[in-house]
Design a protein around this motif. Structure first.
Motif, PDB file in Angstrom:
ATOM      1  N   ILE B 283      -0.042  -8.806  -5.477  1.00  0.00           N
ATOM      2  CA  ILE B 283       1.178  -9.445  -4.972  1.00  0.00           C
ATOM      3  C   ILE B 283       1.303  -9.334  -3.460  1.00  0.00           C
ATOM      4  N   VAL B 284       1.191  -8.111  -2.938  1.00  0.00           N
ATOM      5  CA  VAL B 284       1.485  -7.912  -1.517  1.00  0.00           C
ATOM      6  C   VAL B 284       0.409  -8.534  -0.626  1.00  0.00           C
ATOM      7  N   LEU B 285      -0.849  -8.280  -0.950  1.00  0.00           N
ATOM      8  CA  LEU B 285      -1.936  -8.711  -0.073  1.00  0.00           C
ATOM      9  C   LEU B 285      -1.946 -10.212   0.225  1.00  0.00           C
ATOM     10  N   PRO B 286      -1.779 -11.094  -0.784  1.00  0.00           N
ATOM     11  CA  PRO B 286      -1.795 -12.528  -0.458  1.00  0.00           C
ATOM     12  C   PRO B 286      -0.757 -12.903   0.603  1.00  0.00           C
ATOM     13  N   TYR B 287       0.454 -12.379   0.451  1.00  0.00           N
ATOM     14  CA  TYR B 287       1.488 -12.682   1.453  1.00  0.00           C
ATOM     15  C   TYR B 287       1.131 -12.097   2.807  1.00  0.00           C
ATOM     16  N   VAL B 288       0.622 -10.874   2.786  1.00  0.00           N
ATOM     17  CA  VAL B 288       0.279 -10.216   4.043  1.00  0.00           C
ATOM     18  C   VAL B 288      -0.805 -11.003   4.784  1.00  0.00           C
ATOM     19  N   ILE B 289      -1.785 -11.510   4.028  1.00  0.00           N
ATOM     20  CA  ILE B 289      -2.856 -12.282   4.667  1.00  0.00           C
ATOM     21  C   ILE B 289      -2.272 -13.503   5.369  1.00  0.00           C
ATOM     22  N   VAL B 290      -1.402 -14.243   4.666  1.00  0.00           N
ATOM     23  CA  VAL B 290      -0.820 -15.444   5.273  1.00  0.00           C
ATOM     24  C   VAL B 290       0.021 -15.074   6.499  1.00  0.00           C
ATOM     25  N   PHE B 291       0.797 -13.997   6.377  1.00  0.00           N
ATOM     26  CA  PHE B 291       1.596 -13.546   7.523  1.00  0.00           C
ATOM     27  C   PHE B 291       0.709 -13.209   8.712  1.00  0.00           C
ATOM     28  N   TYR B 292      -0.399 -12.533   8.444  1.00  0.00           N
ATOM     29  CA  TYR B 292      -1.301 -12.147   9.528  1.00  0.00           C
ATOM     30  C   TYR B 292      -1.943 -13.363  10.187  1.00  0.00           C
ATOM     31  N   ILE B 293      -2.335 -14.347   9.381  1.00  0.00           N
ATOM     32  CA  ILE B 293      -2.937 -15.545   9.973  1.00  0.00           C
ATOM     33  C   ILE B 293      -1.928 -16.233  10.884  1.00  0.00           C
ATOM     34  N   LEU B 294      -0.699 -16.377  10.388  1.00  0.00           N
ATOM     35  CA  LEU B 294       0.328 -17.026  11.202  1.00  0.00           C
ATOM     36  C   LEU B 294       0.617 -16.237  12.474  1.00  0.00           C
ATOM     37  N   CYS B 334       6.026  -7.823   3.811  1.00  0.00           N
ATOM     38  CA  CYS B 334       5.969  -6.502   3.212  1.00  0.00           C
ATOM     39  C   CYS B 334       6.445  -5.555   4.300  1.00  0.00           C
ATOM     40  N   ASN B 335       7.355  -4.670   3.968  1.00  0.00           N
ATOM     41  CA  ASN B 335       7.888  -3.740   4.966  1.00  0.00           C
ATOM     42  C   ASN B 335       6.816  -2.832   5.558  1.00  0.00           C
ATOM     43  N   VAL B 336       5.752  -2.585   4.800  1.00  0.00           N
ATOM     44  CA  VAL B 336       4.733  -1.642   5.273  1.00  0.00           C
ATOM     45  C   VAL B 336       4.063  -2.124   6.578  1.00  0.00           C
ATOM     46  N   PRO B 337       3.457  -3.336   6.614  1.00  0.00           N
ATOM     47  CA  PRO B 337       2.916  -3.793   7.897  1.00  0.00           C
ATOM     48  C   PRO B 337       4.014  -4.007   8.936  1.00  0.00           C
ATOM     49  N   GLY B 338       5.222  -4.333   8.482  1.00  0.00           N
ATOM     50  CA  GLY B 338       6.342  -4.499   9.414  1.00  0.00           C
ATOM     51  C   GLY B 338       6.606  -3.213  10.167  1.00  0.00           C
ATOM     52  N   ILE B 339       6.675  -2.113   9.429  1.00  0.00           N
ATOM     53  CA  ILE B 339       6.957  -0.830  10.076  1.00  0.00           C
ATOM     54  C   ILE B 339       5.780  -0.403  10.949  1.00  0.00           C
ATOM     55  N   LEU B 340       4.564  -0.690  10.490  1.00  0.00           N
ATOM     56  CA  LEU B 340       3.394  -0.365  11.328  1.00  0.00           C
ATOM     57  C   LEU B 340       3.445  -1.140  12.644  1.00  0.00           C
ATOM     58  N   ALA B 341       3.965  -2.387  12.586  1.00  0.00           N
ATOM     59  CA  ALA B 341       3.990  -3.234  13.782  1.00  0.00           C
ATOM     60  C   ALA B 341       5.062  -2.824  14.786  1.00  0.00           C
ATOM     61  N   THR B 342       5.908  -1.853  14.431  1.00  0.00           N
ATOM     62  CA  THR B 342       6.893  -1.410  15.419  1.00  0.00           C
ATOM     63  C   THR B 342       6.205  -0.755  16.613  1.00  0.00           C
ATOM     64  N   MET B 433      -9.594  -8.096  10.692  1.00  0.00           N
ATOM     65  CA  MET B 433      -9.507  -6.701  11.138  1.00  0.00           C
ATOM     66  C   MET B 433      -8.164  -6.078  10.781  1.00  0.00           C
ATOM     67  N   ARG B 434      -7.108  -6.887  10.881  1.00  0.00           N
ATOM     68  CA  ARG B 434      -5.784  -6.350  10.554  1.00  0.00           C
ATOM     69  C   ARG B 434      -5.648  -6.099   9.057  1.00  0.00           C
ATOM     70  N   ILE B 435      -6.276  -6.962   8.260  1.00  0.00           N
ATOM     71  CA  ILE B 435      -6.202  -6.756   6.810  1.00  0.00           C
ATOM     72  C   ILE B 435      -6.935  -5.479   6.431  1.00  0.00           C
ATOM     73  N   VAL B 436      -8.100  -5.289   7.053  1.00  0.00           N
ATOM     74  CA  VAL B 436      -8.847  -4.063   6.787  1.00  0.00           C
ATOM     75  C   VAL B 436      -7.994  -2.852   7.159  1.00  0.00           C
ATOM     76  N   ALA B 437      -7.336  -2.941   8.312  1.00  0.00           N
ATOM     77  CA  ALA B 437      -6.478  -1.842   8.747  1.00  0.00           C
ATOM     78  C   ALA B 437      -5.321  -1.654   7.776  1.00  0.00           C
ATOM     79  N   PHE B 438      -4.769  -2.771   7.286  1.00  0.00           N
ATOM     80  CA  PHE B 438      -3.653  -2.692   6.339  1.00  0.00           C
ATOM     81  C   PHE B 438      -4.091  -1.985   5.062  1.00  0.00           C
ATOM     82  N   ILE B 439      -5.276  -2.379   4.575  1.00  0.00           N
ATOM     83  CA  ILE B 439      -5.760  -1.763   3.341  1.00  0.00           C
ATOM     84  C   ILE B 439      -6.008  -0.274   3.557  1.00  0.00           C
TER      85      ILE B 439
END
Lengths: 77, 565
Positions: B283-294, B334-342, B433-439
């Motif tokens: 669930i989370v990863l597909p959305y995160v990938i699209v968010f990262y591309i954008l 996903c709040n997780v990459p959001g908080i990391l991006a602070t 690279m960001r997805i790898v870091a996210f994982i």
């Protein structure tokens, strides 16, 4: 007339004559290209105390008001 | 080494073949990377230093740079050719360091494009070191640069200038070597103006954000339906066999979880190998990938600094500055990459505010689904009500925190680059690279979260807490007693809580109160874990106190307004 860049109207250009503030603040502004002697143009003011966008040497820079009010410019009428 | 955002990392990856990303996010390269390349028979080690404006370190990235400098045999100083004057200050400081120096004029094509011409041989004479023009993204000039590594690069004559003298020198050098030809206004300038001025820029920004969110939901859902769900269908028989093999017991509880109607339900079983895998990857990863591309597209096109400028007026009031939009945007996925991006914000205070506000009032995809799933039946107006309350809470809590927390709030101060057409391979590489870091950074925490729920559930801790908190939920929030169980499950798993709230037969008003409180009062276990990571233990505790207080305070007010006493 010497005013801060905040008081400059949109689209107007003026010469920077002084950057007020401490050493750190001066170097911060200089390092991005805002130096004494340069022409600075105001691209736009954002309303409600928002930032100001200026152009120096065709570089656009967004500045908060606290920084912008330290940049003193000489208006050439 | 060189100023931030001049293409050091691209030069580096061209020289070594390593994949390093370029980024307009400040401080991408706080940790340095190193790589090796072979020249003839010799191996050369190359270090990519973090961006620095001067050798007088003002932040951790610059300190790292200085340490690297002290150990280098040859220093490659990368300059932005479109920005010669401001880049030269570092060059002059390097000249006083007594190390062999090579000067690289990167972004040479862009300089030519904007009508800037630089007399390379004259610059070479004035500086007394080799000067090499390059276009790192295409590789132009890199071979010439590499050829210098096998030669003896002369140590430049040591010159020490005072700060004032340096600026005078720089003025002289630029006047002598640089000619700027006037260039007519282009379409890009026009677009640039439209997108930076508030009257036209704000509607454009709203449009960009809405289109992005629509794309995320649309593409994300498509990825789940057509890619991840079919993959998990394939996985189901394997895990079902494993479940039968293990048989009931404690290990089954932890690994597989509860069986729903005799089978495994990826969303509800709550085992590490079922829900624990499905939630992050399915669930989370597909959305995160699209968010990262954008995000990469917005960044590489040059729109992000404009968006940051436009939103600065708003975020500045909340103690942050315009870049605060980045974590909010990612947090919606996903709040997780959001908080990391602070981390794009400079000070601890700003990061605390940004992270806490995300956890309280930025609903991630799972929370959004929960809001729609529970309240949708009562009509769209009630959903709007929840969203409006979340927005008001975001602003109010932000203003309160920015006033009462100690620390500095640096203002916006950034260069707005010209628009560039994003290069597809760069966007994909960056996203990868960001997805790898996210994982690597987030998924272990999501696992840990699922494990924690299992343990709390199995030991009966949650049930106990439910009875303790029941009076608060009945008396203060005006909800039926059974709702306390759902609210507590939501402590760690929001999506599970929906299933528990729906059969309670609550009124629309009660449901709104329950769901709003549930959305605000605690993030999921994964977000909770990254809060700990980013803010430290005491920061996390403070953040949680703010969340719980806000949620129950706002929930109570809503109860009195919506339901009455």
């Amino acid at each position: 007339m010497v005013v801060s860049v905040m008081e400059l109207e949109e689209g107007k250009t003026a010469k920077i004559i002084e950057i007020q503030g401490g050493h750190g603040m001066q170097n911060q502004l200089r390092s991005i290209g805002i130096l004494e002697g340069k022409d600075i143009a105001v691209v736009t003011h954002h309303p409600f105390q928002g930032p100001i966008v200026v152009k120096v040497d065709r570089k656009m820079i967004s500045l908060g008001r606290g920084l912008a009010c330290r940049i003193m410019v000489e208006m050439t009428s | 080494m060189g100023n931030p955002n001049v293409g050091k990392s691209v030069v580096f990856s061209r020289l070594t073949g390593t994949h390093v990303i370029t980024s307009n996010f400040p401080g991408t390269t706080v940790d340095y990377s190193q790589g090796a390349t072979c020249l003839g028979r010799e191996r050369v080690f190359i270090i990519d230093a973090p961006g620095t404006y001067s050798l007088d370190p003002t932040n951790p990235a610059e300190e790292v740079s200085l340490r690297i400098l002290n150990e280098a045999d040859i220093v490659v100083n990368v300059l932005d050719a479109t920005n010669l004057e401001r880049n030269l200050i570092l060059t002059l400081e390097l000249l006083s360091r007594n190390v062999p120096l090579l000067v690289v004029l990167n972004l040479w094509d862009e300089a030519a494009h904007t009508g800037i011409e630089i007399d390379v041989s004259r610059l070479q004479e004035l500086l007394g070191v080799p000067v090499i023009p390059t276009v790192a993204v295409t590789g132009e000039g890199i071979a010439e640069l590499a050829s210098y590594f096998s030669q003896d690069v002369p140590v430049p004559e040591q010159k020490n200038y005072s700060d004032e003298e340096k600026w005078v020198m720089i003025g002289q050098i630029t006047r002598e070597v640089q000619t700027i030809t006037h260039r007519h206004h282009t379409l890009r300038d026009l677009i640039s103006d439209i997108t930076i001025k508030p009257i036209t820029g704000i509607p454009v920004a709203i449009l960009v954000i809405l289109v992005s969110l629509w794309a995320v939901i649309f593409i994300g859902e498509a990825c789940i339906t057509y890619i991840t769900d079919p993959l998990f269908e394939l996985y189901l028989p394997i895990i079902t066999q494993l479940s039968e093999f293990i048989g009931p017991g404690f290990i089954h509880q932890i690994l597989i979880g509860e069986l729903v109607d005799g089978g495994i339900d990826f969303e509800q079983s709550m085992g590490i190998l079922t829900t624990g895998l499905y939630v992050p990857f399915g669930i989370v990863l597909p959305y995160v990938i699209v968010f990262y591309i954008l995000a990469a597209l917005l960044e590489d096109s040059g729109y992000l600094p404009r968006l940051a400028t436009l939103t600065d007026t708003f975020f500045h009031r909340l103690g942050m500055h315009g870049y605060g939009i980045v974590p909010v945007f990612l947090g919606l996925g996903c709040n997780v990459p959001g908080i990391l991006a602070t981390r794009v914000l400079e000070t601890r205070k700003q990061r605390f505010i940004a992270a806490t506000l995300i956890a309280i009032s930025i609903p991630c995809m799972a929370k959004t689904a929960m809001i729609f799933g529970t309240i949708g039946q009562f009509g769209f107006l009630y959903i709007l009500l929840v969203i409006a309350v979340l927005a008001v809470v975001y602003i109010t809590i932000g203003m309160i925190l920015s006033r009462f927390i100690h620390g500095e709030c640096p203002e916006i101060f950034l260069e707005i680059p010209p628009y560039r057409t994003p290069r597809l391979n760069m966007v994909l590489k960056k996203t990868w690279m960001r997805i790898v870091a996210f994982i690597a950074e987030a998924v272990p925490y999501l696992f840990l979260g699922v494990l924690l729920v299992n343990i709390l559930y199995a030991t009966g801790f949650l049930a106990w807490l439910g009875t303790v908190l029941a009076p608060l939920i009945v008396g203060w929030l005006g909800l039926p007693e059974e709702a306390s169980g759902a609210l507590l499950t939501g402590f760690l798993r929001k999506d599970l809580a929906i299933g528990m709230l729906l059969p309670l037969d609550m009124t629309a008003q009660q449901m709104v109160v329950a769901v709003t409180t549930l959305t605000m009062y605690f993030p999921c276990a994964g977000a909770f874990a990254v809060l700990y990571r980013e803010l430290g233990f005491s920061g996390m505790i403070k953040s949680v106190i703010v969340m719980a207080t806000t949620a129950f305070f706002v929930g109570g007010i809503m109860r009195f307004i919506l339901i009455g006493i």
